[in-house]
Design an enzyme around this catalytic site. Structure first.
Site, PDB file in Angstrom:
ATOM      1  N   ARG A  87       0.821  -1.200   0.000  1.00 48.60           N
ATOM      2  CA  ARG A  87       0.000   0.000   0.000  1.00 48.60           C
ATOM      3  C   ARG A  87       0.858   1.254   0.000  1.00 48.60           C
ATOM      4  O   ARG A  87       0.512   2.254  -0.585  1.00 48.60           O
ATOM      5  CB  ARG A  87      -0.902  -0.016   1.239  1.00 48.60           C
ATOM      6  CG  ARG A  87      -1.742   1.220   1.413  1.00 48.60           C
ATOM      7  CD  ARG A  87      -2.529   1.163   2.716  1.00 48.60           C
ATOM      8  NE  ARG A  87      -3.426   0.017   2.757  1.00 48.60           N
ATOM      9  CZ  ARG A  87      -3.795  -0.597   3.882  1.00 48.60           C
ATOM     10  NH1 ARG A  87      -3.357  -0.175   5.039  1.00 48.60           N
ATOM     11  NH2 ARG A  87      -4.612  -1.621   3.843  1.00 48.60           N
ATOM     12  N   TYR A  88       1.971   1.214   0.743  1.00 52.53           N
ATOM     13  CA  TYR A  88       2.873   2.365   0.848  1.00 52.53           C
ATOM     14  C   TYR A  88       4.116   2.070   0.026  1.00 52.53           C
ATOM     15  O   TYR A  88       4.514   0.914  -0.095  1.00 52.53           O
ATOM     16  CB  TYR A  88       3.252   2.587   2.319  1.00 52.53           C
ATOM     17  CG  TYR A  88       2.058   2.780   3.228  1.00 52.53           C
ATOM     18  CD1 TYR A  88       1.329   3.962   3.184  1.00 52.53           C
ATOM     19  CD2 TYR A  88       1.651   1.787   4.101  1.00 52.53           C
ATOM     20  CE1 TYR A  88       0.228   4.147   4.004  1.00 52.53           C
ATOM     21  CE2 TYR A  88       0.555   1.959   4.930  1.00 52.53           C
ATOM     22  CZ  TYR A  88      -0.154   3.135   4.879  1.00 52.53           C
ATOM     23  OH  TYR A  88      -1.234   3.313   5.689  1.00 52.53           O
ATOM     24  N   ARG A 109       7.264  -0.007   1.970  1.00 55.75           N
ATOM     25  CA  ARG A 109       7.136  -1.186   2.832  1.00 55.75           C
ATOM     26  C   ARG A 109       5.988  -2.079   2.375  1.00 55.75           C
ATOM     27  O   ARG A 109       4.991  -1.582   1.866  1.00 55.75           O
ATOM     28  CB  ARG A 109       6.952  -0.777   4.289  1.00 55.75           C
ATOM     29  CG  ARG A 109       5.800   0.182   4.555  1.00 55.75           C
ATOM     30  CD  ARG A 109       6.163   1.109   5.741  1.00 55.75           C
ATOM     31  NE  ARG A 109       5.055   1.903   6.238  1.00 55.75           N
ATOM     32  CZ  ARG A 109       4.729   3.107   5.767  1.00 55.75           C
ATOM     33  NH1 ARG A 109       5.377   3.645   4.730  1.00 55.75           N
ATOM     34  NH2 ARG A 109       3.739   3.781   6.303  1.00 55.75           N
ATOM     35  N   CYS A 113      -2.984 -17.916  15.018  1.00 54.81           N
ATOM     36  CA  CYS A 113      -2.569 -17.103  16.172  1.00 54.81           C
ATOM     37  C   CYS A 113      -2.621 -17.978  17.420  1.00 54.81           C
ATOM     38  O   CYS A 113      -3.399 -18.931  17.475  1.00 54.81           O
ATOM     39  CB  CYS A 113      -3.512 -15.925  16.392  1.00 54.81           C
ATOM     40  SG  CYS A 113      -3.493 -14.744  15.036  1.00 54.81           S
ATOM     41  N   CYS A 130      -8.098 -12.950  19.201  1.00 57.67           N
ATOM     42  CA  CYS A 130      -8.698 -11.780  19.830  1.00 57.67           C
ATOM     43  C   CYS A 130     -10.090 -11.590  19.241  1.00 57.67           C
ATOM     44  O   CYS A 130     -10.249 -11.587  18.023  1.00 57.67           O
ATOM     45  CB  CYS A 130      -7.870 -10.537  19.536  1.00 57.67           C
ATOM     46  SG  CYS A 130      -6.109 -10.790  19.764  1.00 57.67           S
ATOM     47  N   CYS A 169     -10.582  -9.016  16.453  1.00 55.85           N
ATOM     48  CA  CYS A 169      -9.571  -9.067  15.381  1.00 55.85           C
ATOM     49  C   CYS A 169     -10.043  -8.383  14.095  1.00 55.85           C
ATOM     50  O   CYS A 169     -11.117  -8.672  13.592  1.00 55.85           O
ATOM     51  CB  CYS A 169      -9.216 -10.516  15.083  1.00 55.85           C
ATOM     52  SG  CYS A 169      -8.033 -10.679  13.732  1.00 55.85           S
ATOM     53  N   ARG A 205      -8.651  -8.783  11.229  1.00 55.07           N
ATOM     54  CA  ARG A 205      -8.535  -9.717  10.098  1.00 55.07           C
ATOM     55  C   ARG A 205      -9.306 -10.998  10.391  1.00 55.07           C
ATOM     56  O   ARG A 205      -8.944 -12.069   9.930  1.00 55.07           O
ATOM     57  CB  ARG A 205      -7.064 -10.047   9.822  1.00 55.07           C
ATOM     58  CG  ARG A 205      -6.394  -9.012   8.991  1.00 55.07           C
ATOM     59  CD  ARG A 205      -5.132  -9.472   8.293  1.00 55.07           C
ATOM     60  NE  ARG A 205      -4.492  -8.279   7.797  1.00 55.07           N
ATOM     61  CZ  ARG A 205      -3.368  -7.760   8.279  1.00 55.07           C
ATOM     62  NH1 ARG A 205      -2.697  -8.388   9.211  1.00 55.07           N
ATOM     63  NH2 ARG A 205      -2.909  -6.628   7.786  1.00 55.07           N
ATOM     64  N   ASP A 214     -10.997  -1.014  13.545  1.00 52.95           N
ATOM     65  CA  ASP A 214     -11.408  -1.167  12.145  1.00 52.95           C
ATOM     66  C   ASP A 214     -12.817  -1.742  12.094  1.00 52.95           C
ATOM     67  O   ASP A 214     -13.303  -2.328  13.055  1.00 52.95           O
ATOM     68  CB  ASP A 214     -10.419  -2.077  11.418  1.00 52.95           C
ATOM     69  CG  ASP A 214      -9.015  -1.502  11.447  1.00 52.95           C
ATOM     70  OD1 ASP A 214      -8.879  -0.291  11.206  1.00 52.95           O
ATOM     71  OD2 ASP A 214      -8.060  -2.260  11.728  1.00 52.95           O
ATOM     72  N   ASP A 271      -6.977   3.384  10.309  1.00 53.66           N
ATOM     73  CA  ASP A 271      -6.649   2.794   9.016  1.00 53.66           C
ATOM     74  C   ASP A 271      -7.927   2.898   8.183  1.00 53.66           C
ATOM     75  O   ASP A 271      -8.925   2.245   8.488  1.00 53.66           O
ATOM     76  CB  ASP A 271      -6.227   1.327   9.216  1.00 53.66           C
ATOM     77  CG  ASP A 271      -5.146   0.922   8.245  1.00 53.66           C
ATOM     78  OD1 ASP A 271      -5.202   1.376   7.088  1.00 53.66           O
ATOM     79  OD2 ASP A 271      -4.249   0.151   8.643  1.00 53.66           O
ATOM     80  N   LYS A 299      -3.343   4.811   6.565  1.00 53.26           N
ATOM     81  CA  LYS A 299      -3.496   5.240   7.969  1.00 53.26           C
ATOM     82  C   LYS A 299      -3.384   6.751   8.084  1.00 53.26           C
ATOM     83  O   LYS A 299      -2.514   7.348   7.472  1.00 53.26           O
ATOM     84  CB  LYS A 299      -2.380   4.637   8.820  1.00 53.26           C
ATOM     85  CG  LYS A 299      -2.521   3.154   9.092  1.00 53.26           C
ATOM     86  CD  LYS A 299      -1.425   2.702  10.061  1.00 53.26           C
ATOM     87  CE  LYS A 299      -1.337   1.198  10.121  1.00 53.26           C
ATOM     88  NZ  LYS A 299      -0.925   0.588   8.856  1.00 53.26           N
TER      89      LYS A 299
HETATM   90  C1  LIG Z   1      -0.327  -0.539   8.618  1.00 51.23           C
HETATM   91  C2  LIG Z   1       0.309  -0.956   7.389  1.00 51.23           C
HETATM   92  C3  LIG Z   1       1.697  -0.828   7.217  1.00 51.23           C
HETATM   93  C4  LIG Z   1       2.602  -0.284   8.296  1.00 51.23           C
HETATM   94  O1  LIG Z   1       2.417   1.069   8.465  1.00 51.23           O
HETATM   95  P1  LIG Z   1       3.341   1.882   9.498  1.00 51.23           P
HETATM   96  O2  LIG Z   1       2.683   3.195   9.598  1.00 51.23           O
HETATM   97  O3  LIG Z   1       4.693   1.939   8.881  1.00 51.23           O
HETATM   98  O4  LIG Z   1       3.348   1.101  10.757  1.00 51.23           O
HETATM   99  C5  LIG Z   1       2.248  -1.205   6.025  1.00 51.23           C
HETATM  100  N1  LIG Z   1       1.480  -1.697   5.023  1.00 51.23           N
HETATM  101  C6  LIG Z   1       0.160  -1.824   5.159  1.00 51.23           C
HETATM  102  C7  LIG Z   1      -0.622  -2.381   4.026  1.00 51.23           C
HETATM  103  C8  LIG Z   1      -0.472  -1.483   6.348  1.00 51.23           C
HETATM  104  O5  LIG Z   1      -1.791  -1.644   6.489  1.00 51.23           O
HETATM  105  S1  SF4 Z   2      -5.661  -9.179  16.364  1.00 49.50           S
HETATM  106 FE1  SF4 Z   2      -6.143 -10.939  15.029  1.00 49.50          FE
HETATM  107  S2  SF4 Z   2      -4.233 -11.324  13.910  1.00 49.50           S
HETATM  108 FE2  SF4 Z   2      -3.708 -10.074  15.697  1.00 49.50          FE
HETATM  109  S3  SF4 Z   2      -3.161 -11.568  17.299  1.00 49.50           S
HETATM  110 FE3  SF4 Z   2      -5.338 -11.058  17.573  1.00 49.50          FE
HETATM  111  S4  SF4 Z   2      -6.404 -12.663  16.413  1.00 49.50           S
HETATM  112 FE4  SF4 Z   2      -4.280 -12.696  15.711  1.00 49.50          FE
END
Ligand SMILES: *Cc1c(COP(=O)(O)O)cnc(C)c1O
Ligand code: SF4
Length: 359
Positions: free
Chosen positions: A97-98, A101, A110, A114, A117, A119, A282, A319, A326
């Protein structure tokens, strides 16, 4: 049999079924609870079980890991892919996305699931994670994108992988010269601190040096999660030269209180973990009961500004949906009066004038 390490045995002894959970607390409607687990499975590690006060239905750790029927209530704004991981995924198991990174989903397993979560549609055991071909393709992608200098191993929880599997990732990533930093996003130091073994420390040191560090971003949400075993695990990491930071969401009834967050952030700073992000939750399906209004989050951070040591203050961020990225959520302290005059609010609520030089 006994060549399993103690953390692997601990993983095997997690509470994973409604019947096992019933040994710890009464469950009114077990069928309904099983329905909840269809959307996201249950796992609570023995370490975290010990930290829960089961006589208190509002115990913060209990609320984070014990399923509730409320998870079956979806609200219309909630999304299957709340932060658009899929919209920015050029190849399987990678989100870009960025510019500088990428995220790599090393596993969707996991140690503890959580309940909030973000995801949750992916986390579990159903998806086996990246195959050798997927991993080869990811390395090829990194080689053809030299603008990427940081890899974030995420999931799921990458530290539930075996050392040999982690070493495979480290070898592959370190074979790409343009990657300087490896970051691991993990809740293992919180829920399964025994996983931070001496062998893991040796591994981390083998694949990092003075200009090619390994960062660990962990996920403590409440001061009760910082127990002696956690402090030992963190100390091992930091002593080994790992930079450890913390991120986690603002959660209703769990940490949406400036006093609790102040304790959390300060205790993290005490154990050499730098508070990094506090997330607005989220819009994942069935997590509405955990959500705190954005305004409340901004107000809490405003209260902590000036009161809590700056080295312990994270940024409050959201996000955005659809993979838009973000952004910091912050109280506006500044107001421009004229071309050169500002009115700026102090952390203690006074209004202060600031004049810029005329050019
Ligand atoms: C959150 C995220 C990151 C990391 O972002 P930082 O601001 O550097 O912590 C990198 N890629 C994606 C797709 C993300 O959602
Ligand atoms: S938030 Fe989701 S991905 Fe992160 S540790 Fe908890 S269950 Fe696992």
């Amino acid at each position: 049999m006994s060549n399993l390490e103690s953390w692997q045995i601990e993983l095997q002894n997690c509470v994973r079924t409604v019947d096992e959970l019933e040994k710890y607390l009464p469950i009114e409607n077990k069928d309904r609870m099983r329905e909840v687990l269809v959307n996201m499975r249950l796992s609570i590690t023995p370490h975290t079980l010990k930290l829960i006060d089961f006589t208190n239905p509002n115990d913060p750790i209990l609320l984070m890991c014990v399923p509730q029927e409320k998870e079956l209530r979806f609200s219309p704004e909630e999304l299957v892919d709340p932060i658009g991981d899929e919209t920015k995924s050029p190849i399987p198991f990678l989100t870009h996305r960025y510019p500088d990174r990428v995220l790599i989903y090393a596993t969707f397993f996991c140690s503890l699931f959580c309940r909030f979560c973000f995801r949750r549609s992916k986390t579990g055991e159903a998806n086996p994670g990246p195959s050798i071909e997927d991993r080869d393709r990811i390395v090829e992608y990194l080689r053809s994108h030299p603008e990427v200098d940081e890899v974030i191993l995420t999931g799921g929880d990458p530290l539930t992988l075996l050392d040999s599997q982690l070493e495979d990732w480290f070898t592959r990533i370190r074979s790409v010269e343009s990657i300087h930093r490896i970051r691991i996003h993990t809740r293992v130091p919180v829920n399964l601190p025994s996983r931070i073994t001496d062998a893991f420390i040796v591994l981390v040191q083998k694949y990092s040096d003075a200009t090619h560090p390994i960062y660990i971003v962990t996920h403590f949400n409440h001061p009760n999660e910082i127990a002696p075993e956690n402090i030992i695990a963190i100390a091992k990491l930091v002593d080994a030269g790992v930079v450890v930071r913390n991120q986690g969401p603002l959660l209703r009834g769990i940490n949406d209180d400036p006093i609790i967050l102040e304790q959390l952030f300060k205790r993290l700073a005490d154990i050499r973990v730098v508070p990094y992000y506090l997330h607005q939750l989220d819009l994942a399906k069935g997590t509405n009961h955990f959500r705190v209004p954005i305004n409340r989050g901004i107000e809490i951070m405003r209260e902590l500004q000036g009161r809590v040591t700056g080295i312990a203050l994270p940024r409050f961020v959201l996000d955005l949906p659809e993979g838009k990225g973000k952004v910091p959520l912050i109280h506006s302290y500044t107001q421009k009066q004229t071309d050169s005059d500002w009115e700026i609010e102090s952390p203690f609520g006074e209004v202060v004038n600031y004049r810029e030089p005329e050019c």
